[in-house]
Motif scaffolding. Sequence first.
Motif, PDB file in Angstrom:
ATOM      1  N   VAL A  42       0.836  -1.209   0.000  1.00 48.51           N
ATOM      2  CA  VAL A  42       0.000   0.000   0.000  1.00 48.51           C
ATOM      3  C   VAL A  42       0.864   1.250   0.000  1.00 48.51           C
ATOM      4  CG1 VAL A  42      -1.663   1.317   1.373  1.00 48.51           C
ATOM      5  CG2 VAL A  42      -1.982  -1.129   1.042  1.00 48.51           C
ATOM      6  N   THR A  43       1.933   1.257   0.760  1.00 48.52           N
ATOM      7  CA  THR A  43       2.833   2.405   0.791  1.00 48.52           C
ATOM      8  C   THR A  43       3.498   2.608  -0.564  1.00 48.52           C
ATOM      9  OG1 THR A  43       3.255   2.037   3.134  1.00 48.52           O
ATOM     10  CG2 THR A  43       4.821   3.417   1.957  1.00 48.52           C
ATOM     11  N   SER A  96       1.027   4.091  -2.922  1.00 46.68           N
ATOM     12  CA  SER A  96       0.775   5.505  -2.621  1.00 46.68           C
ATOM     13  C   SER A  96       1.901   6.384  -3.145  1.00 46.68           C
ATOM     14  CB  SER A  96       0.645   5.712  -1.117  1.00 46.68           C
ATOM     15  OG  SER A  96      -0.465   5.007  -0.623  1.00 46.68           O
ATOM     16  N   PHE A  97       3.141   5.952  -2.954  1.00 45.17           N
ATOM     17  CA  PHE A  97       4.261   6.760  -3.405  1.00 45.17           C
ATOM     18  C   PHE A  97       4.379   6.794  -4.919  1.00 45.17           C
ATOM     19  CE2 PHE A  97       5.844   6.560   0.969  1.00 45.17           C
ATOM     20  CZ  PHE A  97       6.252   7.864   1.120  1.00 45.17           C
ATOM     21  N   ILE A 154       0.292   8.768  -6.145  1.00 46.82           N
ATOM     22  CA  ILE A 154      -0.015  10.149  -5.737  1.00 46.82           C
ATOM     23  C   ILE A 154       0.881  11.169  -6.431  1.00 46.82           C
ATOM     24  CG2 ILE A 154      -0.027  11.749  -3.782  1.00 46.82           C
ATOM     25  CD1 ILE A 154      -1.088   9.404  -2.097  1.00 46.82           C
TER      26      ILE A 154
END
Length: 67
Positions: free
Chosen positions: A38-39, A42-43, A46
């Motif tokens: 998930v991280t 996101s990176f 986004i």
Amino acid sequence: MQLTDSGTDNPDQRIADDLALFCDRTLNPHTWAVVAVVTLGSFIAIPVGPVGAFPISISGHTLSIPG
């Protein structure tokens, strides 16, 4: 335990501790993997998503890097 005949202290507590350790050691690596995915998503999503192409000018030449 059968050879020393010392018995056990609180066998129900030992079982509870063993089950807690089993759950902790089973869930922690999987939880870490989900958080890492998930991280990473996101990176990547986004900063790159709304920007589009990123132009870079070097000595009069423009290089466009797609988002």
